[in-house]
Design an enzyme around this catalytic site. Structure first.
Site, PDB file in Angstrom:
ATOM      1  CB  SER A 123      35.796  48.707  36.466  1.00 59.31           C
ATOM      2  OG  SER A 123      34.708  48.992  37.332  1.00 59.31           O
ATOM      3  CG  HIS A 144      38.414  47.359  32.831  1.00 56.29           C
ATOM      4  ND1 HIS A 144      39.300  47.634  33.841  1.00 56.29           N
ATOM      5  CD2 HIS A 144      37.520  48.386  32.822  1.00 56.29           C
ATOM      6  CE1 HIS A 144      38.961  48.762  34.415  1.00 56.29           C
ATOM      7  NE2 HIS A 144      37.893  49.244  33.814  1.00 56.29           N
ATOM      8  CD  GLU A 156      42.624  45.361  34.454  1.00 53.73           C
ATOM      9  OE1 GLU A 156      43.462  45.182  35.344  1.00 53.73           O
ATOM     10  OE2 GLU A 156      41.622  46.099  34.606  1.00 53.73           O
ATOM     11  CG  ASN A 194      39.263  50.097  38.208  1.00 47.79           C
ATOM     12  OD1 ASN A 194      39.979  50.921  37.653  1.00 47.79           O
ATOM     13  ND2 ASN A 194      37.968  50.031  37.998  1.00 47.79           N
TER      14      ASN A 194
END
Length: 286
Positions: A123, A144, A156, A194
């Site tokens: 992440s 991700h 992602e 994130n």
């Protein structure tokens, strides 16, 4: 190599997220092998998957025979050498760059096919750094997933400095077969999602620290004022994510500056063992 549901697929790491990835693939018709050094970790993860599927069956999402078919697609191993025939390996261990690099070196030595995808479910950590531990950095990318993986619709894809266009496209094809939407990020701490989430979480912590509002005020404001399904504090509690988000924010503050530095009060919550809902104490008490 063509990306189909018949690929030889391995997930490395049988923790909460790793087994959630395993469940998501098995539900979509993939045969998938969970690999971990610990048989106990795999057993615990498989028990959780079965419990999840039982709940879905009780709600009418699956028939009993479908549940058994899903479980039948999941294999397990504690032998790293089993990766030799892999078409795709998804690493899903803890956010520790040294551990990930060590595993990718081993992976690089084990996986025979030079067309294989070596993917990391990180992440925040550098894909370029992870890829540097291999002799085929062009085949390494970030993939991700978001927790819980069978439910969340986004993947992602993260491109390292050496990641090839072909690798990015194959990773996207894999996500599409998993019935996910994708976004592509350059290799930057926290990537896209994130980076936004952690900035929100840290600012929420500062608002509490300054006495501007309580955690409940902030969560209610985000839900009713901005239309978020959860406030930032509810979210981290529900995911038992306080230790992880603080670990990631410390890394991001080193890379991107002090705006991601967690305030002392929230670090003290972690030290006191307040990790989230499963411990009955996180930002809130349950």
């Amino acid at each position: 190599m063509k990306i189909t549901k018949d690929i030889r697929l391995y997930v490395l790491g049988a923790g909460k997220v790793g087994m959630s990835i395993v469940q998501a693939f098995a539900q979509q018709g993939f045969k998938v092998t969970a690999i971990d050094v610990s048989e106990d970790n795999i057993k615990t993860g498989l028990d959780k998957i079965e419990n999840n599927l039982n709940k879905l069956t009780d709600k009418g999402k699956f028939e009993k025979n479908q549940k058994e078919e899903i479980l039948g697609r999941i294999r397990q191993s504690t032998n790293f050498e089993d990766l030799s025939d892999a078409d795709v390996v998804i690493e899903a261990v803890f956010e520790d760059i040294d551990l990930k690099k060590k595993l990718f070196t081993q992976m690089d030595n084990c996986v025979i096919s030079k067309e294989a995808l070596l993917l990391t479910n990180t992440s925040s950590l550098s894909i370029s750094a992870v890829a540097s531990a291999t002799k085929r950095p062009e085949s390494v990318a970030g993939m991700h997933f978001f927790n819980p993986v069978p439910v969340m619709k986004l993947v992602e894809i993260v491109r390292g400095v050496e990641t090839s266009d072909k690798t990015v496209e194959k990773a996207r094809e894999l996500a599409m077969l998993l019935n996910k939407s994708t976004i592509v990020s350059k290799d930057s701490p926290g990537f896209i999602v994130n980076r936004l989430l952690n900035a929100l979480f840290i600012e929420a912590c500062r608002i509490v620290e300054e006495g501007v509002g309580t955690p409940r005020d902030i969560d209610t404001g985000l839900k009713l004022g901005l239309g978020h399904p959860n406030g930032p504090f509810e979210l981290v509690d529900n995911l038992d994510a306080i230790p992880l988000i603080l670990h990631v924010c410390e890394h991001m503050s080193d890379e991107l500056g002090s705006r991601f530095k967690p305030p002392v009060w929230i670090k003290n919550y972690e030290k006191a063992g307040r990790v989230g809902k499963s411990s009955k104490k996180g930002i809130y008490e349950y």
